[in-house]
Design a protein around this motif. Structure first.
Motif, PDB file in Angstrom:
ATOM      1  N   VAL A 112      -4.004   4.662   7.020  1.00 45.54           N
ATOM      2  CA  VAL A 112      -5.108   5.613   6.862  1.00 45.54           C
ATOM      3  C   VAL A 112      -4.749   6.870   7.647  1.00 45.54           C
ATOM      4  N   VAL A 113      -4.901   8.029   7.007  1.00 46.46           N
ATOM      5  CA  VAL A 113      -4.601   9.307   7.647  1.00 46.46           C
ATOM      6  C   VAL A 113      -5.916   9.990   7.986  1.00 46.46           C
ATOM      7  N   GLU A 116       0.855  -1.186   0.000  1.00 38.10           N
ATOM      8  CA  GLU A 116       0.000   0.000   0.000  1.00 38.10           C
ATOM      9  C   GLU A 116       0.892   1.237   0.000  1.00 38.10           C
ATOM     10  N   SER A 117       0.479   2.260  -0.728  1.00 43.61           N
ATOM     11  CA  SER A 117       1.222   3.520  -0.752  1.00 43.61           C
ATOM     12  C   SER A 117       0.382   4.619  -0.111  1.00 43.61           C
ATOM     13  N   TYR A 118       1.066   5.624   0.455  1.00 43.88           N
ATOM     14  CA  TYR A 118       0.353   6.738   1.071  1.00 43.88           C
ATOM     15  C   TYR A 118       1.278   7.933   1.198  1.00 43.88           C
ATOM     16  N   GLU A 119       0.670   9.105   1.357  1.00 44.53           N
ATOM     17  CA  GLU A 119       1.406  10.338   1.597  1.00 44.53           C
ATOM     18  C   GLU A 119       1.138  10.812   3.018  1.00 44.53           C
ATOM     19  N   PHE A 120       2.181  11.321   3.659  1.00 47.01           N
ATOM     20  CA  PHE A 120       2.040  11.822   5.021  1.00 47.01           C
ATOM     21  C   PHE A 120       3.127  12.858   5.278  1.00 47.01           C
ATOM     22  N   ASN A 172      -7.474  13.258  10.171  1.00 40.11           N
ATOM     23  CA  ASN A 172      -7.172  14.510  10.885  1.00 40.11           C
ATOM     24  C   ASN A 172      -5.666  14.694  11.102  1.00 40.11           C
ATOM     25  N   ASN A 173      -4.922  14.481  10.023  1.00 46.16           N
ATOM     26  CA  ASN A 173      -3.460  14.665  10.026  1.00 46.16           C
ATOM     27  C   ASN A 173      -2.725  13.706  10.960  1.00 46.16           C
ATOM     28  N   THR A 174      -3.396  12.624  11.351  1.00 48.56           N
ATOM     29  CA  THR A 174      -2.757  11.599  12.169  1.00 48.56           C
ATOM     30  C   THR A 174      -2.731  10.298  11.388  1.00 48.56           C
ATOM     31  N   LEU A 175      -1.579   9.614  11.417  1.00 44.54           N
ATOM     32  CA  LEU A 175      -1.403   8.374  10.662  1.00 44.54           C
ATOM     33  C   LEU A 175      -1.688   7.162  11.535  1.00 44.54           C
ATOM     34  N   TYR A 176      -2.531   6.270  11.019  1.00 43.71           N
ATOM     35  CA  TYR A 176      -2.818   5.005  11.689  1.00 43.71           C
ATOM     36  C   TYR A 176      -2.476   3.865  10.728  1.00 43.71           C
ATOM     37  N   MET A 177      -2.116   2.729  11.287  1.00 44.61           N
ATOM     38  CA  MET A 177      -1.820   1.536  10.490  1.00 44.61           C
ATOM     39  C   MET A 177      -2.618   0.369  11.045  1.00 44.61           C
ATOM     40  N   VAL A 178      -3.513  -0.181  10.199  1.00 44.96           N
ATOM     41  CA  VAL A 178      -4.283  -1.364  10.581  1.00 44.96           C
ATOM     42  C   VAL A 178      -3.498  -2.582  10.128  1.00 44.96           C
ATOM     43  N   VAL A 179      -3.115  -3.427  11.071  1.00 45.53           N
ATOM     44  CA  VAL A 179      -2.293  -4.605  10.782  1.00 45.53           C
ATOM     45  C   VAL A 179      -3.126  -5.852  11.014  1.00 45.53           C
TER      46      VAL A 179
END
Length: 510
Positions: free
Chosen positions: A247-248, A198-202, A250-257
């Motif tokens: 998943v970002v 998965e790719s994402y910007e943060f 409110n400007n916070t990064l979370y990672m569902v594993v």
């Protein structure tokens, strides 16, 4: 140097009279007052300086040595006619700063090298008649040049290909040629195997995350703008990660594993110190054997869905409510689900759920109940491993990939999905529709043979074979566009994880 003989010279060129300017018969060179003929069967590698007119007619020449005219700065008239010349170097006429008239008529030329006439700044007359020009990408530059030049060029005609045969080259435009081709070339190889990517910007940086089955961890990579590659950024330690979904909110990064053993978890990225911290467990009684994770937003709320492939499990939805994700809804129990895709159909949020036990099912969002409700089943489609949607010119399509049998392309037709194409896909577990610029691609993975990339054809409204990629048991794909590069990442279950770069090639530039 071949022997030179004096002969009479004429003064005509392509119907234009050039006073005091001699034109020579056969193979001759001329000064202002006289002509010198060359007795030879091959063009000399060089000519004496001071010549202003040179004629090479009916001499059966097959080639012109590169640089043969490079020192003839005073040459004004050059006739190379009725020979058997099939190709020219792009530097053939280099150095002819005084050339005003040039004839290459009645040879066997099919193409001309790009920018052949670039440095002929005062050329006024050019004759290319009597050649069998192939009007393809290699001649596009000539069409463009003739549109812009002030040089007089008599009418030319295409000899081939069939669609342009007999057409006047003057009537063609650069838009008539489709000369941009593309290729997916290996950009980087990673030594590990992976089940998902998965790719994402943060925070203005570009990341990718891989789930590695052998080590069980989620590895996060960050794009290095200096070295133009992904480098290791962080490892989320786990026992048996099968999917890592960022998943970002409110400007916070979370990672569902998602894990096969030991339960699944949610992590939060903390800036000080820089690390992922586990903030939540996912109920193991609901999610027994996770296979895929999808995140989406409806009416301002964030959700994620965990697909459960166990016989006793149920695909479950979780909703974010300011301090964590909480169980929201269960879907499709007892069906060994394999994949879920979020999309909008006629403006309404939908989920398409694939399973090994029955055809794909479409769930539609019920706004009043704030839940998904059964909407329809995509019939005549068994053994579907994955469903992915894509859009082409505002038309909605689906691709259903199958491990046994053919994969299918379906189009939304007001009230149902209609099959429009089948694609051979023995051993396919993953499909990925994506676009680069105006090009719409479809990547169909395979466990038994080469994975295939297809390119959408607007004329037939079907996918056409484009390229084969050698990757072992691909399970997921992601496209990253960064620093003017389009990088396609492929997660491989049985081999090395791969990165391919999408390269655009201008065939008219060769």
């Amino acid at each position: 140097m071949p022997e030179l003989k004096q002969e009479a010279c004429s003064t005509l060129f392509m119907g234009h009279r050039a006073p005091k300017t001699p034109r020579c018969p056969s193979t001759c060179s001329c000064t202002k007052d006289s002509a010198f003929c060359v007795d030879t069967k091959a063009i000399p590698k060089s000519f004496p300086p001071g010549i202003i007119s040179l004629t090479m007619v009916n001499a059966a020449f097959t080639e012109i040595p590169e640089g043969a005219f490079s020192h003839m700065h005073l040459l004004q008239f050059l006739f190379i006619e009725n020979n058997n010349i099939q190709a020219l170097s792009k530097h053939t006429f280099r150095g002819l700063k005084s050339l005003t008239h040039l004839s290459l008529s009645n040879n066997n030329l099919e193409v001309l090298p790009r920018d052949l006439f670039k440095h002929l700044d005062i050329l006024t007359d050019l004759d290319l008649r009597g050649n069998s020009f192939r009007c393809d990408c290699k001649i596009k530059w000539l069409v463009d040049w003739m549109e812009k030049t002030n040089t007089s060029v008599p009418a030319l005609y295409c000899a081939s290909p069939f669609e342009f045969q007999g057409r006047r080259i003057h009537d063609l435009t650069p838009r008539d040629f489709n000369c941009l081709s593309a290729d997916f070339a290996v950009y980087e190889t990673y030594s590990f195997q992976s089940l998902s990517v998965e790719s994402y910007e943060f925070n203005d940086d570009q990341y990718v995350v891989f789930a590695q089955p052998n080590t069980g961890i989620c590895t996060v990579f960050i794009w290095d703008h200096v070295n133009m590659l992904f480098k290791t950024h962080y490892n989320i330690t786990s026992r048996s990660a099968v999917y890592c979904k960022p998943v970002v909110i409110n400007n916070t990064l979370y990672m569902v594993v998602a894990q096969l053993f030991g339960g699944s978890h949610i992590y939060k990225w903390e800036e000080g110190p820089l690390r992922f911290v586990k903030i939540q467990d996912i109920d193991t009684t609901r999610v027994r054997k996770p296979n895929f994770i999808e995140t989406f937003q409806i009416e301002g709320d964030w959700y994620f869905a965990v697909v459960d492939s166990s016989k006793a499990g149920s695909t479950s939805l979780y909703r974010w409510n300011s301090n964590g994700f909480y169980s929201h809804q269960s879907l499709h129990p007892w069906h060994r689900d394999t994949h879920i895709d979020f999309l909008e159909v006629d403006g309404k949020p939908c989920l398409i759920l694939s399973s090994t036990s029955q055809p794909p099912v479409v769930y539609q969002w019920n706004r009043s109940q704030r839940q998904f409700a059964y909407h329809l089943q995509i019939t005549d489609s068994g053994d579907v491993q994955m469903v992915k949607h894509f859009w082409v010119r505002k038309v909605l399509y689906l691709c259903l990939t199958c491990f046994i049998g053919d994969s299918k392309i379906l189009r939304w037709d007001n009230q149902r999905f209609v099959e429009i194409q089948t694609l051979p896909s023995r051993g396919s577990m993953a499909v990925y529709p994506f676009s680069v610029g105006v090009r719409q691609y479809l990547l169909l993975g395979s466990d038994y043979s080469f994975s295939r990339i297809y390119l959408w054809d607007d004329l037939t409204q079907r996918f056409q074979p484009f390229q084969e990629l050698n990757m072992l048991a691909p399970r997921g794909f992601s496209l990253v566009s960064v620093d003017n590069k389009d990088i396609l990442l492929a997660a491989s279950f049985k081999g090395k994880t791969m990165a391919y770069q999408h390269l655009v090639v201008d065939l008219s530039a060769k």
